[in-house]
Design an enzyme around this catalytic site. Structure first.
Site, PDB file in Angstrom:
ATOM      1  N   MET A   1      33.648   3.927   3.298  1.00  0.00           N
ATOM      2  CA  MET A   1      33.434   4.210   1.878  1.00  0.00           C
ATOM      3  C   MET A   1      32.828   5.619   1.733  1.00  0.00           C
ATOM      4  O   MET A   1      32.234   5.949   0.713  1.00  0.00           O
ATOM      5  CB  MET A   1      32.518   3.157   1.253  1.00  0.00           C
TER       6      MET A   1
ATOM      7  N   TYR B   1      30.530   9.169   2.545  1.00  0.00           N
ATOM      8  CA  TYR B   1      29.145   9.579   2.791  1.00  0.00           C
ATOM      9  C   TYR B   1      28.831   9.327   4.269  1.00  0.00           C
ATOM     10  O   TYR B   1      27.922   8.578   4.621  1.00  0.00           O
ATOM     11  CB  TYR B   1      28.161   8.863   1.865  1.00  0.00           C
TER      12      TYR B   1
ATOM     13  N   HIS C   1      28.102   9.235   8.272  1.00  0.00           N
ATOM     14  CA  HIS C   1      26.965   9.509   9.147  1.00  0.00           C
ATOM     15  C   HIS C   1      27.408   9.269  10.588  1.00  0.00           C
ATOM     16  O   HIS C   1      28.569   8.903  10.838  1.00  0.00           O
ATOM     17  CB  HIS C   1      25.761   8.645   8.752  1.00  0.00           C
TER      18      HIS C   1
ATOM     19  N   HIS D   1      29.585   6.242  11.473  1.00  0.00           N
ATOM     20  CA  HIS D   1      31.028   6.375  11.223  1.00  0.00           C
ATOM     21  C   HIS D   1      31.671   7.245  12.305  1.00  0.00           C
ATOM     22  O   HIS D   1      32.757   6.957  12.783  1.00  0.00           O
ATOM     23  CB  HIS D   1      31.282   7.061   9.873  1.00  0.00           C
TER      24      HIS D   1
ATOM     25  N   GLN E   1      29.185  -2.757  14.377  1.00  0.00           N
ATOM     26  CA  GLN E   1      28.436  -4.000  14.669  1.00  0.00           C
ATOM     27  C   GLN E   1      27.358  -4.258  13.615  1.00  0.00           C
ATOM     28  O   GLN E   1      26.956  -5.383  13.381  1.00  0.00           O
ATOM     29  CB  GLN E   1      27.821  -3.843  16.065  1.00  0.00           C
TER      30      GLN E   1
ATOM     31  N   ASP F   1      27.520  -4.318  10.476  1.00  0.00           N
ATOM     32  CA  ASP F   1      28.030  -5.266   9.480  1.00  0.00           C
ATOM     33  C   ASP F   1      28.738  -6.394  10.221  1.00  0.00           C
ATOM     34  O   ASP F   1      29.962  -6.562  10.112  1.00  0.00           O
ATOM     35  CB  ASP F   1      28.990  -4.542   8.530  1.00  0.00           C
TER      36      ASP F   1
ATOM     37  N   VAL G   1      24.793   2.605  15.649  1.00  0.00           N
ATOM     38  CA  VAL G   1      24.113   3.860  15.993  1.00  0.00           C
ATOM     39  C   VAL G   1      22.791   3.888  15.228  1.00  0.00           C
ATOM     40  O   VAL G   1      22.750   3.563  14.034  1.00  0.00           O
ATOM     41  CB  VAL G   1      24.982   5.093  15.621  1.00  0.00           C
TER      42      VAL G   1
ATOM     43  N   MET H   1      21.826   3.413  11.276  1.00  0.00           N
ATOM     44  CA  MET H   1      22.376   4.391  10.328  1.00  0.00           C
ATOM     45  C   MET H   1      23.173   3.670   9.250  1.00  0.00           C
ATOM     46  O   MET H   1      23.910   2.729   9.531  1.00  0.00           O
ATOM     47  CB  MET H   1      23.258   5.370  11.071  1.00  0.00           C
TER      48      MET H   1
ATOM     49  N   ARG I   1      23.310   3.910   2.794  1.00  0.00           N
ATOM     50  CA  ARG I   1      22.267   3.518   1.835  1.00  0.00           C
ATOM     51  C   ARG I   1      20.871   3.996   2.255  1.00  0.00           C
ATOM     52  O   ARG I   1      19.956   3.961   1.439  1.00  0.00           O
ATOM     53  CB  ARG I   1      22.254   1.994   1.630  1.00  0.00           C
TER      54      ARG I   1
HETATM   55  O1  PAF Z   1      31.991  -1.265   5.718  1.00  0.00           O
HETATM   56  C1  PAF Z   1      32.464  -0.607   4.761  1.00  0.00           C
HETATM   57  O2  PAF Z   1      32.208   0.583   4.601  1.00  0.00           O
HETATM   58  C2  PAF Z   1      33.384  -1.299   3.769  1.00  0.00           C
HETATM   59  O3  PAF Z   1      33.002  -2.618   3.566  1.00  0.00           O
HETATM   60  C3  PAF Z   1      34.881  -1.218   4.151  1.00  0.00           C
HETATM   61  C4  PAF Z   1      35.170  -1.935   5.449  1.00  0.00           C
HETATM   62  C5  PAF Z   1      35.302   0.243   4.275  1.00  0.00           C
HETATM   63  C6  PAF Z   1      35.732  -1.874   3.063  1.00  0.00           C
HETATM   64  O4  PAF Z   1      35.563  -1.256   1.835  1.00  0.00           O
END
Ligand code: PAF
Length: 277
Positions: free
Chosen positions: A27, A29, A31, A34, A145, A147, A173, A181, A184
């Site tokens: 989504m 932003y 870090h 990602h 991991q 989420d 991370v 990280m 939010r």
């Molecule tokens: O984890 C996220 O950033 C979001 O839930 C995802 C997997 C990109 C779906 O919008």
């Protein structure tokens, strides 16, 4: 780096690529968390696609969709530096036009933890991820991991719907002081940022207790909760000791266990988890 803004263009490109695409859905932003997914994908696929889409259907009306941090130019710069091949940035109007009416819902793994506090959240996630999979047709897709419930639900969706995609779950991370990280984290004031380390402290306490021979999951939950409650800025949504495969609550630590947390620090809701090996 190609920047693709329409579904037709992305569809066309994924048809042309006889390469194996690695998808990192985000989504934005971005870090280091990602970027660790992007790096994993780069090593294991012929081309990497990062999608950036703040998905409106996974936020309830009282959540932070409007406030969610966004900085596309910064994200594109970072992704170019990471030698990303393709960035897919669809519009909300094209992804979910007014007449949109289809949902993908996994009915196991959702009736607890996050779903209890964010009803409908995962149905929004699985729907958008299924759409991204259909549009991009990746060979592999990468999730963090941190989420863990989201990653487990997506794995289940892929297995149940026979999607020919390998789901890769990549370790969390952390900042130097252990905070996981997250985009939010940018909401936290300096005092809240200090308080937020309590999540990692509680998780490491659980791991130490397990390594020290504790067998009773209730004792772990209690000790973690009392540690978090000592932090005045922290409010617990849940503290879970769960089976790492099913995410069902454990009473005896006789299986692979995960400690999983959701804690509000001021107005910011943070989640984290740790394997108790
Ligand atoms: O984890 C996220 O950033 C979001 O839930 C995802 C997997 C990109 C779906 O919008």
């Amino acid at each position: 780096m190609k920047i693709i803004r329409t579904i037709a263009e992305m569809n066309q490109l994924s048809k042309q690529e006889n390469a194996s695409l690695g998808l990192v859905p985000t989504m934005g932003y971005l870090h280091e968390g990602h970027l660790s997914l992007v790096r994993e994908a780069r090593g294991a696929n012929t081309a990497v696609v990062v999608s950036i889409f703040v998905n409106p259907i996974q936020f309830s009306p009282d959540e932070d969709f409007d406030a969610y941090p966004r900085d596309l130019n910064r994200d594109l710069k970072i992704l170019a530096e990471e030698r990303t091949d393709i960035v897919f940035v669809p519009s909300a109007e094209e992804m979910f036009p007014r007449e949109y009416a289809s949902w993908v819902e996994v009915t196991s793994l959702i009736n607890r933890l996050e779903e209890a506090f964010r009803p409908g959240h995962f149905r929004g996630v699985t729907t958008v991820v299924a759409k991204l999979f259909n549009i991009i047709r990746p060979a592999k897709a990468y999730f963090g991991q941190k989420d863990i419930q989201q990653a487990s639900i997506i794995k289940k969706m892929v297995a149940d719907l026979n999607m020919n995609i390998e789901i890769m779950i990549i370790p969390t991370v952390r900042e130097d002081d252990g905070l996981a990280m997250s985009s939010r984290n940018s909401y936290l004031s300096p005092a809240e940022r200090r308080a937020a380390t309590v999540l990692f402290k509680a998780l490491t306490l659980a791991r130490k207790m397990k390594q020290g021979g504790e067998q009773d999951a209730n004792n772990l939950r209690q000790q973690m909760s009392s540690l978090i409650q000592k932090e005045p800025l922290a409010h617990i949504d849940y503290v879970s000791i769960a089976d790492a495969d099913t995410l069902e609550e454990l009473f005896l630590l006789d299986k692979n266990a995960l400690a999983i947390l959701a804690v509000r620090i001021g107005k910011t809701r943070l989640i984290d988890n740790m394997l108790l090996e």
